[in-house]
Design a protein around this motif. Sequence first.
Motif: not given
Length: 283
Positions: A21-22, A25-27, A71-76, A209-218
């Motif tokens: 996501y970074t 261009g996502d924050d 990762m290019g992320i913000r961190h707190r 069990s495989f409970d994922a609804t969302t698979r990110i192409p990473a």
Amino acid sequence: MAVHAHPDDESSKGAATYAYYTSLGDDVMVVSCTGGERGDILNDELPDLAMARRDLAGLRRREMAAAQAVMGIRHRWLGYVDSGMARDDGTFPVNSFASIPVEISAEPLVRLVRDFKPHVMVTYDENGGYPHPDHIRAHVIGVEAYRAAADPARYPEAGAPWEVSKLYYDRILNSARLNAVYEALLAAQPGSPLVERMREMRGWMGERSFDATTRIPAGDFFEARDRALRSHASQVAPDNAFFFWPNDVQRRAWPTEDFQLIDSKVETQMPETDLFAGIEETA
């Protein structure tokens, strides 16, 4: 925003997604609830072994900064002290994360949510991903902050209300993924010592069990994930078979990181391939 219990959790549970996501261009902000002060040294070949024995908390801050850069992320830092595992009587050290009432420990996270204004929050399920007290508490305050941040009557001194659009649980470690990568590795490298190690993992992991609804192409960011995780050298040996599998095999067998949508304020259709599905049109 991703809410994690300790530094290194962000790298083993979502780093490829954050880097993906970074790159778009996502924050992305990762929140570490504790400093990992009560962790063990899990790498016998650690170059900074002397510092780890003297000042593990300080070393883990340096490791987190290195992973953040990868990762290019913000961190707190949320600022709480690692609880460790419960004592025999079920209690925790005074002022450790798991010992602090939720209405107090959630406040700084609500403040961060209202300041950062994320559209998506990711945390653990009610079991913490695995039952470490800090993981379970990270789940509790993550869900609490998701709800409370939108309510002007809750934590009024923590900033103007902000409604997060979607809440997800991490589902990256699942038996379907392990089985798929195992079968692919068995076909590609049948003599690899990793095959036997993964066979053992399949035995104790069972058929979750495989409970994922969302698979990110990473998949293109698996190397970044591994570099981020290896940045936490006090916690992960560079050849740790639990975490490090051949990335070319992984990309063929399971090129995604997986999440479960728990709550959404926007309309979306399942299955998803984007944590922000349904948001751009309404944001």
